[in-house]
Design an enzyme around this catalytic site. Sequence first.
Site, PDB file in Angstrom:
ATOM      1  N   CYS B 108      55.990  51.016  -9.303  1.00 32.87           N
ATOM      2  CA  CYS B 108      54.617  51.110  -8.806  1.00 32.87           C
ATOM      3  C   CYS B 108      54.709  51.897  -7.512  1.00 32.87           C
ATOM      4  O   CYS B 108      55.115  51.369  -6.483  1.00 32.87           O
ATOM      5  CB  CYS B 108      54.024  49.722  -8.564  1.00 32.87           C
ATOM      6  N   CYS B 111      51.913  50.649  -4.681  1.00 31.52           N
ATOM      7  CA  CYS B 111      52.109  49.351  -4.017  1.00 31.52           C
ATOM      8  C   CYS B 111      53.356  48.729  -4.622  1.00 31.52           C
ATOM      9  O   CYS B 111      54.428  49.317  -4.469  1.00 31.52           O
ATOM     10  CB  CYS B 111      50.865  48.466  -4.079  1.00 31.52           C
ATOM     11  N   SER B 112      53.251  47.598  -5.305  1.00 35.63           N
ATOM     12  CA  SER B 112      54.444  47.000  -5.902  1.00 35.63           C
ATOM     13  C   SER B 112      54.085  46.171  -7.127  1.00 35.63           C
ATOM     14  O   SER B 112      54.615  45.079  -7.331  1.00 35.63           O
ATOM     15  CB  SER B 112      55.174  46.124  -4.878  1.00 35.63           C
ATOM     16  N   CYS B 113      53.183  46.682  -7.961  1.00 36.45           N
ATOM     17  CA  CYS B 113      52.724  45.931  -9.137  1.00 36.45           C
ATOM     18  C   CYS B 113      53.906  45.604 -10.046  1.00 36.45           C
ATOM     19  O   CYS B 113      54.783  46.447 -10.261  1.00 36.45           O
ATOM     20  CB  CYS B 113      51.688  46.754  -9.900  1.00 36.45           C
TER      21      CYS B 113
END
Lengths: 223, 208
Positions: B108, B111-113
């Site tokens: 991601c 962000c950090s999905c």
Amino acid sequence: MSRPHDMGGRYGDGPVVPEEEGTVFHADWHKRALAITLASAAHGAWNIDVSRHARERLAPMDYTRFSYYEKWMAGLADLLVEAKLVSREELAGQAPAPSPSADKTLKAAAVPAVLAAGGPADRPSDVAPEFQPGDAVRTRRLAANALVDGGHTRLPRYAAGATGHVVRYHGTHILPDSSAHRLGDAAEPLYAVAFPASELWAHPEHPRDEVVLDLWQSYLAPA
Amino acid sequence: MPHDDPDHPHSLLPPDPALRVKALETILTQKGLIDPAALDVIIDTYENKIGPRNGAHVVARAWRDPAFKAALLEDATAVVSELGYYGRQGEHMVAVENTANVHNMVVCTLCSCYPWPLLGIPPGWYKSDAYRARAVREPRAVLADFGVTLPEDTAVRVWDSTAEVRYLVVPERPADSDGMDEAALMDMVTRDSMIGTGLALPVERSAP
């Protein structure tokens, strides 16, 4: 028009450092930060797109120097003040006053059900799908929010103005560009779109490599 | 609502991260906006209950059961929901299968999905600037950081999780694993193999 979170393709970040599977949190405050963020979100004063945008609009210097959970804390503090759940004076150290929203606070017994319920992003929509798997599409020339100047979008810069093809239709999903600014769900068709690495990078590693992104219909035009 | 506030309220909190979290937790608790017992349940959930063994269960089952695998690749959300793995950050699941021809890898960049119900909280490297920046541009160089080298004729397909769809990689089943039971197969499915930065562990040929 850029923000520092949009870092796909950037140079200079150094190696990726693998880690063992067993450690979930690397510091006690990390787990508190996660839990406080999830518990605060249960008040329903913001959605996931608003909260992502709160982290993204941290000052670039802060976004860059903050670790992951520091970004979460900073975004949360800003949101709590915007939502009038906490005052600036309270953040600065004034004695906290009881909140009128306390009756809606997430209780321990309700946590498993709330986490299990999640927050699905698919919604009915009047917007008909224009594309199907196999269709060639081109992304917007600029990775910008069309509704709000400097607003939230999920089209990364590295994939702007690029041509690829649809590989999967995901149904109609909330449009973050609208939802992040409390302009409504504005659900529309969402697709997985594959781009040849050679379309995105000057020096692709391999001629057959691809990058796939999930992109909303309004980000795309026929190609 | 203005979307840029040059005077960020967060700067009113103490700068040290641990003190900052403590201050915010204290304020929210005193205002009645969070319940300390609820925080403990949230932490226990992600520290002890939900993690990559959930995903390993799904993968091992897919390796053993062709009909299950076909259903997983067709509609992963429905299939993992039946196993009890639906939840926050896993509302829309897609499973992608590694083969001799294609290696899938998930990132991601914005962000950090990450698929929490199947893999738990993402590891530090998944959230790092280095992974987010490099995985899309030079996935093979990133794989080298993990000690993984792919055959020259295997294409890499990197999935950048830009929406609320979460991706699970089904790694290639190790050679010589025919007839192994689900528990033994699960032990070969590492977290990294389900993100695509690793491969499933090989069969232990020297087993007694």
